[in-house]
Design a protein around this motif. Structure first.
Motif, short mmCIF file in Angstrom:
data_model
loop_
_atom_site.label_atom_id
_atom_site.label_comp_id
_atom_site.label_asym_id
_atom_site.label_seq_id
_atom_site.Cartn_x
_atom_site.Cartn_y
_atom_site.Cartn_z
N LEU A 142 12.90 24.78 40.29
CA LEU A 142 13.50 23.60 39.46
C LEU A 142 14.11 24.51 38.07
O LEU A 142 14.92 23.83 37.67
N THR A 143 13.73 25.64 37.67
CA THR A 143 14.27 26.26 36.22
C THR A 143 15.74 26.50 36.75
O THR A 143 16.76 26.12 35.96
N VAL A 144 16.03 27.04 37.87
CA VAL A 144 17.35 27.38 38.43
C VAL A 144 18.12 26.15 38.54
O VAL A 144 19.33 25.82 37.94
N GLN A 145 17.67 24.98 38.91
CA GLN A 145 18.44 23.65 39.17
C GLN A 145 18.71 23.01 37.67
O GLN A 145 19.80 22.58 37.54
N SER A 146 17.88 23.44 36.60
CA SER A 146 18.07 22.67 35.21
C SER A 146 19.28 23.57 34.58
O SER A 146 20.21 23.11 33.93
N ARG A 147 19.44 24.80 35.08
CA ARG A 147 20.48 25.67 34.54
C ARG A 147 21.95 25.23 35.23
O ARG A 147 23.00 25.39 34.66
N LEU A 148 21.75 25.07 36.50
CA LEU A 148 22.77 24.60 37.24
C LEU A 148 23.34 23.28 36.84
O LEU A 148 24.45 23.04 36.73
N HIS A 149 22.45 22.52 36.36
CA HIS A 149 22.66 21.06 35.98
C HIS A 149 23.51 21.21 34.35
O HIS A 149 24.49 20.39 34.30
N ARG A 150 23.29 22.31 33.66
CA ARG A 150 23.72 22.31 32.54
C ARG A 150 25.09 22.86 32.77
O ARG A 150 26.13 22.43 31.87
N ARG A 151 25.61 23.19 33.82
CA ARG A 151 26.70 23.87 33.98
C ARG A 151 27.52 22.85 34.69
O ARG A 151 28.68 22.91 35.32
N GLY A 152 26.83 21.50 35.16
CA GLY A 152 27.65 20.70 36.03
C GLY A 152 27.65 20.88 37.58
O GLY A 152 28.39 20.31 38.07
N LEU A 153 26.88 21.56 37.77
CA LEU A 153 26.91 22.16 39.37
C LEU A 153 25.67 21.64 40.12
O LEU A 153 25.47 21.78 41.46
N ALA A 154 24.76 21.02 39.41
CA ALA A 154 23.71 20.43 40.26
C ALA A 154 23.02 19.19 39.45
O ALA A 154 23.39 18.71 38.36
N PRO A 155 22.59 18.06 40.33
CA PRO A 155 21.96 16.86 39.67
C PRO A 155 20.62 17.45 38.68
O PRO A 155 20.29 18.68 38.84
N ALA A 156 20.21 16.77 37.83
CA ALA A 156 19.22 17.08 36.96
C ALA A 156 17.78 17.47 37.78
O ALA A 156 17.54 16.68 38.74
N ALA A 157 17.08 18.51 37.44
CA ALA A 157 15.89 18.65 38.08
C ALA A 157 15.09 17.56 37.72
O ALA A 157 14.64 17.16 36.46
N PRO A 158 14.32 17.09 38.87
CA PRO A 158 12.96 16.17 38.49
C PRO A 158 11.81 16.67 37.47
O PRO A 158 11.83 17.88 37.67
N PRO A 159 11.43 15.87 36.84
CA PRO A 159 10.35 16.28 36.12
C PRO A 159 9.22 16.89 36.62
O PRO A 159 8.50 17.93 36.18
N THR A 160 8.77 16.36 37.86
CA THR A 160 7.83 16.79 38.88
C THR A 160 8.21 16.70 40.30
O THR A 160 8.96 15.85 40.73
N VAL A 161 7.56 17.55 41.15
CA VAL A 161 7.83 17.41 42.42
C VAL A 161 6.42 17.64 43.12
O VAL A 161 5.83 18.34 42.67
N GLU A 162 6.21 17.05 44.34
CA GLU A 162 5.10 17.35 45.27
C GLU A 162 5.34 18.44 46.38
O GLU A 162 6.39 18.13 46.88
N LEU A 163 4.44 19.41 46.07
CA LEU A 163 4.80 20.57 47.09
C LEU A 163 3.67 20.57 48.09
O LEU A 163 2.44 20.48 47.73
#
Length: 323
Positions: free
Chosen positions: A263-284
Motif C-alpha cells: 500500500l505504501t509503494v502504491q501511494s508513491r507510485l500514485h504520486r508519480r502518476g503511475l498507479a491509482p490512489a491506494a485505498p485507505p483500507t483493504v481486507e486481507l
C-alpha cells in the motif's frame, strides 16, 4: 545493477566495524546526536540495549547526547525498564497530543522528532538480542565523516530461528519476496540497497523533518523512496553491521506487513502518476486449517501517513513528563 548504482554501492557501502567511536566524537564539531528506540512490549530486550548505549557511548565515550525510548502503548513494563537503564522515556500518545495517535511504529518515529534535540538522529529497533553498541557507531560514521551524506541505512545477516534450527541468513522474507522486486522494478536506483526494510538507520534532522512518515510497517520503504527523491542517491549510504538477531515473525504476521508495504509503494507510485490512489483500507483474508477444513480469517489493513514535521510547526512536549 545499473552502472550508477554499482558505483554508488562501491563508494557508499561501509563496514560498521571500521569506525572508531573516539574519532567520531572529535568529528561531531558541536552537532548533537540523539538515539531513538521505538518500543512496544519489549521488556525482554530494552534494558540491555539502553544499558549498552548509555555505558559505552555516553559515559565511556561522549558520542551520544540523548537516548530516548518512545513507548507505543506497551502493556508490559518496557518504560520502567528503559528508564531504570538510563533512557528518557515518553509515551507515544502524549507527544503532540493535539494531532491524535495512530497505531504503528512509524508514528513513534515521527513523533520522536518533536522531542529529540539531535542534529543527527539514529533509529534502532528495541527487539534486538545480543545488541552491540557499535551498531550506533557504524550508522553515525558516514554522517560524521562526510557532509554530503544525509541518510545511512544498515544492512546485516538476519538469522531465522524456525524453532528447529537457526538459518544464518533466512530472515528478511518480506524484503526478498515483496520489497526488493518492487524497488528494482519502479526505483532501480535503490537496487543496491542490501536491506531496504532494515529498522536501524540514521539521518540528519534537516532531512527527516521535510519528509512524510508512514504510520505502520510501510515506514521504512516509504522513507527510503522519499529520501531518494529528496537528496538523491549521492546523499545516501549504507553500513554493514554484521549480524542482527531479533524476534522472528510468523508467516501470517509477515503477510500483514507485506500488505502495508505494498500500500505504501502504491501511494508513491500514485504520486508519480503511475498507479491509482491506494485505498485507505483493504481486507486481507488468510486461511487457517481446522480439521478437514480451512477457516478464513480476515484482517482490515490500512496505511496512514503523517506530513513532514516542518509542516506541523514548533511544538514541545507539554503533557506527561520525562521519566
Amino acid at each position: 545493477m545499473r552502472a550508477e548504482v554499482q558505483d554508488w554501492y562501491s563508494a557508499r557501502s561501509y563496514q560498521g566495524s571500521v569506525f572508531d567511536r573516539r574519532d567520531l566524537v572529535a568529528r561531531k564539531q558541536g552537532q548533537r546526536v540523539s538515539v531513538v528506540l521505538p518500543a512496544k512490549n519489549e521488556a525482554a530486550t530494552i534494558g540491555a540495549i539502553v544499558t549498552a548505549l548509555r555505558v559505552e557511548l555516553m559515559e565511556e565515550v561522549p558520542l551520544l547526547d540523548e537516548l530516548i525510548v518512545i513507548d507505543s502503548n506497551s502493556t508490559d513494563n518496557t518504560s520502567a525498564i528503559a528508564a531504570n537503564a538510563g533512557a528518557r522515556t515518553a509515551h507515544q500518545d502524549q507527544i503532540l497530543p493535539d494531532t491524535g495517535c495512530i497505531p504503528g511504529k512509524g508514528e513513534a518515529l515521527w513523533k520522536s522528532l518533536a522531542i529529540a534535540s539531535g542534529d543527527i538522529i539514529v533509529f534502532i529497533d528495541a527487539d534486538l538480542h545480543g545488541f552491540d553498541a557499535q551498531f550506533a557507531v557504524g550508522l553515525l560514521g558516514p554522517l560524521l565523516t562526510d557532509p554530503q551524506i544525509h541518510f545511512v541505512k544498515s544492512y546485516y545477516d538476519r538469522p531465522l530461528d524456525n524453532g528447529v534450527r537457526v538459518m544464518p541468513a533466512g530472515g528478511g522474507r518480506v524484503t526478498e519476496l515483496v520489497a526488493r522486486p518492487l524497488l528494482n522494478l519502479f526505483w532501480p536506483q535503490l537496487a543496491g540497497v542490501v536491506q531496504p526494510l532494515a529498522g536501524e538507520y540514521a539521518a540528519r534532522r534537516s532531512l527527516l523533518e521535510c519528509i512524510p512518515f508512514v504510520s505502520g510497517y510501510g515506514v521504512e520503504i516509504g522513507m527510503l523512496i522519499d529520501v531518494l527523491e529528496t537528496v538523491g542517491l549521492g546523499g545516501m549510504a549504507q553500513v554493514d553491521l554484521g549480524e542482527r538477531r531479533h524476534r522472528n515473525s510468523t508467516d501470517d504476521e509477515l503477510a500483514r506487513m507485506a500488505m502495508q508495504i505494498q500500500l505504501t509503494v502504491q501511494s508513491r507510485l500514485h504520486r508519480r502518476g503511475l498507479a491509482p490512489a491506494a485505498p485507505p483500507t483493504v481486507e486481507l483474508t488468510q486461511f487457517l486449517r481446522d480439521g478437514e477444513h480451512y477457516i478464513g480469517d480476515s484482517t482490515v489493513i490500512g496505511v496512514s501517513e503523517r506530513p513532514p514535521m516542518l509542516e506541523i510547526g514548533q511544538h514541545s512536549f507539554t503533557t506527561g513528563k520525562w521519566a
